[in-house]
Design a protein around this motif. Sequence first.
Motif, short mmCIF file in Angstrom:
data_model
loop_
_atom_site.label_atom_id
_atom_site.label_comp_id
_atom_site.label_asym_id
_atom_site.label_seq_id
_atom_site.Cartn_x
_atom_site.Cartn_y
_atom_site.Cartn_z
N GLU A 1 -7.01 -10.50 -13.20
CA GLU A 1 -7.70 -11.68 -12.70
C GLU A 1 -6.73 -12.65 -12.02
O GLU A 1 -7.09 -13.31 -11.04
CB GLU A 1 -8.45 -12.38 -13.83
N ALA A 2 -5.53 -12.74 -12.54
CA ALA A 2 -4.54 -13.59 -11.88
C ALA A 2 -4.15 -13.00 -10.53
O ALA A 2 -3.98 -13.74 -9.54
CB ALA A 2 -3.31 -13.73 -12.77
N ALA A 3 -4.01 -11.67 -10.46
CA ALA A 3 -3.63 -11.04 -9.20
C ALA A 3 -4.73 -11.19 -8.16
O ALA A 3 -4.46 -11.49 -6.99
CB ALA A 3 -3.31 -9.56 -9.43
N LYS A 4 -5.98 -10.99 -8.57
CA LYS A 4 -7.08 -11.13 -7.61
C LYS A 4 -7.32 -12.58 -7.21
O LYS A 4 -7.70 -12.86 -6.07
CB LYS A 4 -8.37 -10.54 -8.22
N GLY A 5 -7.15 -13.50 -8.13
CA GLY A 5 -7.45 -14.90 -7.84
C GLY A 5 -6.36 -15.65 -7.12
O GLY A 5 -6.60 -16.76 -6.64
N ALA B 1 -2.98 -7.12 -4.95
CA ALA B 1 -3.44 -7.26 -6.33
C ALA B 1 -3.34 -5.95 -7.10
O ALA B 1 -2.92 -5.92 -8.26
CB ALA B 1 -4.88 -7.78 -6.35
N THR B 2 -3.71 -4.84 -6.45
CA THR B 2 -3.64 -3.55 -7.14
C THR B 2 -2.19 -3.14 -7.42
O THR B 2 -1.88 -2.61 -8.49
CB THR B 2 -4.33 -2.47 -6.30
N PHE B 3 -1.30 -3.38 -6.48
CA PHE B 3 0.09 -2.98 -6.67
C PHE B 3 0.75 -3.77 -7.80
O PHE B 3 1.35 -3.18 -8.71
CB PHE B 3 0.87 -3.17 -5.36
N PHE B 4 0.62 -5.09 -7.78
CA PHE B 4 1.26 -5.90 -8.81
C PHE B 4 0.59 -5.70 -10.16
O PHE B 4 1.26 -5.75 -11.21
CB PHE B 4 1.26 -7.37 -8.42
N VAL C 1 -9.82 0.25 -4.56
CA VAL C 1 -8.57 0.99 -4.76
C VAL C 1 -8.49 1.52 -6.19
O VAL C 1 -8.05 2.65 -6.43
CB VAL C 1 -7.37 0.10 -4.42
N GLU C 2 -8.93 0.72 -7.16
CA GLU C 2 -8.90 1.17 -8.54
C GLU C 2 -9.81 2.38 -8.75
O GLU C 2 -9.47 3.32 -9.48
CB GLU C 2 -9.31 0.03 -9.48
N LEU D 1 0.82 -1.21 0.00
CA LEU D 1 0.00 0.00 0.00
C LEU D 1 0.86 1.26 0.00
O LEU D 1 0.56 2.23 -0.70
CB LEU D 1 -0.93 -0.02 1.22
N VAL D 2 1.95 1.25 0.76
CA VAL D 2 2.84 2.42 0.79
C VAL D 2 3.52 2.61 -0.55
O VAL D 2 3.63 3.74 -1.07
CB VAL D 2 3.87 2.26 1.93
#
Length: 494
Positions: free
Chosen positions: A164-168, A125-128, A202-203, A56-57
Amino acid sequence: MSAPVAVRRPANRSRDEARNGLPVEPDTSQPLPKRLLRTPLAWLTALVVVGYAVCLVLLYRQVVPDQEVPGGVLPGLGREAVPIAARYAAITVIPLTLLFLWADRFRPQRFWVWFMTFGWGACVATFFSAQVNSWAAAHLSIIGDGDPATGARAAIFVAPFVEEAAKGTVLFWLAILIRYAWVSRLSGIVLAGLSGAAFAFVENILYYGRAYRYAARTIGSVPPEEALRQVFVLRGLLTFFGHPLFTSMTGIGLAVAMRSRSKTVRVVAPLAGFCCAALLHMTFNTAASLLSGRQQLIVFLFVAIPLVLGFVGFVVRQLLAQGRLIRTRLGDYVRVGWLEADDPVPLSRLRTRPRALWHALLRGPSTFLATLRFQRAVTELAYLRDSMDRGLVDAAGHARERVLLAKIRTLRPAAVIQPVGAADYPWRRLRRRGRVAAVPAYAPPAFPGPAGLAGSYPAAPGTPGAPSAAPGPLGQTATRYSEVDPTWKPPGEQ
């Protein structure tokens, strides 16, 4: 020879429980801090929280300040826009999160599972996704408005698979760690929905903040708040279902795999779920990037809305199906005499269970906790029976079965199983306390009747036979007895 056997049996039992993914009852004789220090999940949670904070940072430092890019400066969100955008994004994420938690009614996950899933979608997920999307878009030589991730081809061909890969990913981790708790397709939908809702939260902050900052820096543009509200209507109201719906496909595929004995299904189902999620995401991004005006409206009305309504209907059907499953499996224990005959129906109804919890809450914390634990134990027992019937749990499940039955017998006297009548609200108790119980009046004396001397209860004051009145005669009222001479003695005696 007896000592080695006594030591070996607990080890074998723990190995059997670990092989089947069965939970181990905590040792309540030890203090809570000591139990937490010896629990691997506690250390894993602490490590994950640190990782979430780091991601997050790093994301904040990447998107909030201005960034120098080849050819100029990419404006960041600015510290002023982030709180405003977060408030608008919370309008969507809070109801969505509560809705998914409400759907997880029969077998709710532990709080740390919800926290890990939501935190993964919001932070990791949002960062990656931001890093991989930007890197892939730059290698595709996409030219946008200074940000290489804003090109249409990146949104269509890169973002769906990456996001979808990051969230899953968190769903696959949870399927490994708590596979025993994945009892239905609802389990996959709830966890996937939480990850998708957190990612969208976050998005949306990023999209709202960019719209606000652009309007604030552009001369002649609409006011920043107005520009933010326009994007909010589009993303927060009309298309809020996107990310949770897409990721739910992966969750359903994993749930199908977890409840099947076939090795082929266990491999194909998660892959099919992920491909379906990416395909839906790609279709959504294509319509948003290449269509406009009336075309987008047609797609929204005739594709998106029916798809969402069908998904809601699927969730409702799953809720009803899980109620029937619990009722059927509890009936197995009723037939052998291990549960009461009236247990399956109230413990498998969507309306009766929360009503029982409400009645228990008004009776006190101890009753509420007993009812909550009773419902959880009975539900786990039903799903354990279903897993044993499917062949997903071997003979080690009988030990867990005995533990749950013993817990049910212990909690039953203090739990509310079938709520009857109105709840015991505080004002009803005060009203009962304020009432003075009416004292039954004595029946009129009818000496020698039921009242008065020789009756079953005393006569009213002031009547014959009462303590304050003169004593009435004994026997018939016409009989009179002579006074006794105290000097009388038998004849012949001196």
